[in-house]
Design a protein around this motif. Sequence first.
Motif, PDB file in Angstrom:
ATOM      1  N   ASN A   2      43.726   9.813  48.617  1.00 49.65           N
ATOM      2  CA  ASN A   2      42.174   9.800  47.387  1.00 49.65           C
ATOM      3  C   ASN A   2      41.929   9.521  48.322  1.00 49.65           C
ATOM      4  O   ASN A   2      40.942   8.820  49.569  1.00 49.65           O
ATOM      5  CB  ASN A   2      43.453   9.326  47.111  1.00 49.65           C
ATOM      6  N   LEU A   3      40.967   9.278  47.474  1.00 50.67           N
ATOM      7  CA  LEU A   3      39.067   9.092  47.847  1.00 50.67           C
ATOM      8  C   LEU A   3      39.016   8.124  47.516  1.00 50.67           C
ATOM      9  O   LEU A   3      38.777   6.557  48.604  1.00 50.67           O
ATOM     10  CB  LEU A   3      38.154   9.915  45.910  1.00 50.67           C
ATOM     11  N   PHE A   4      39.788   6.309  47.096  1.00 53.56           N
ATOM     12  CA  PHE A   4      40.114   5.285  47.055  1.00 53.56           C
ATOM     13  C   PHE A   4      40.618   4.577  48.178  1.00 53.56           C
ATOM     14  O   PHE A   4      39.756   3.859  49.526  1.00 53.56           O
ATOM     15  CB  PHE A   4      40.982   4.742  46.318  1.00 53.56           C
ATOM     16  N   GLU A   5      41.553   5.393  49.045  1.00 58.28           N
ATOM     17  CA  GLU A   5      41.820   4.741  50.306  1.00 58.28           C
ATOM     18  C   GLU A   5      41.050   5.609  51.415  1.00 58.28           C
ATOM     19  O   GLU A   5      40.527   4.934  52.464  1.00 58.28           O
ATOM     20  CB  GLU A   5      43.818   5.820  50.803  1.00 58.28           C
ATOM     21  N   MET A   7      37.926   5.753  50.875  1.00 64.97           N
ATOM     22  CA  MET A   7      36.879   4.672  50.939  1.00 64.97           C
ATOM     23  C   MET A   7      37.042   2.888  51.767  1.00 64.97           C
ATOM     24  O   MET A   7      36.257   2.825  52.443  1.00 64.97           O
ATOM     25  CB  MET A   7      36.947   4.651  49.627  1.00 64.97           C
ATOM     26  N   ASN A   8      38.895   2.613  51.339  1.00 69.62           N
ATOM     27  CA  ASN A   8      38.596   0.874  52.225  1.00 69.62           C
ATOM     28  C   ASN A   8      39.545   1.420  53.354  1.00 69.62           C
ATOM     29  O   ASN A   8      37.963   0.732  54.499  1.00 69.62           O
ATOM     30  CB  ASN A   8      40.327   1.223  51.241  1.00 69.62           C
ATOM     31  N   THR A   9      39.234   2.756  54.333  1.00 70.87           N
ATOM     32  CA  THR A   9      40.006   3.380  55.752  1.00 70.87           C
ATOM     33  C   THR A   9      37.937   3.218  55.876  1.00 70.87           C
ATOM     34  O   THR A   9      37.469   2.492  57.690  1.00 70.87           O
ATOM     35  CB  THR A   9      39.942   5.066  55.938  1.00 70.87           C
TER      36      THR A   9
END
Length: 87
Positions: A2-5, A7-9
């Motif tokens: 997903n987008l959150f994962e 961004m974290n990466t």
Amino acid sequence: MNLFEMMNTVVFGTLPTLDGIEDWAVNEGGNAVAIVLVIFAVFYLVRQSWGKLIGFMIIAALVFFAVGNPDGMLENIEGIWRNVTGG
């Protein structure tokens, strides 16, 4: 992913973890115990205290195997206790 994962990466990359530190500590602790046992054995050998050396080697072997495989050692002691008590 997903987008959150994603961004974290992108922002943080791969962060270090403490995964495996317990195994490392157990391994290094076992190595430290082995080194200390060898030092004491050499000490008794140099002093030519043969009785103390033999007694120490028996105790050192038990300690070495207990540190290397504590679960197996506890199972063996439990089995001996069951044989003695008949339980």
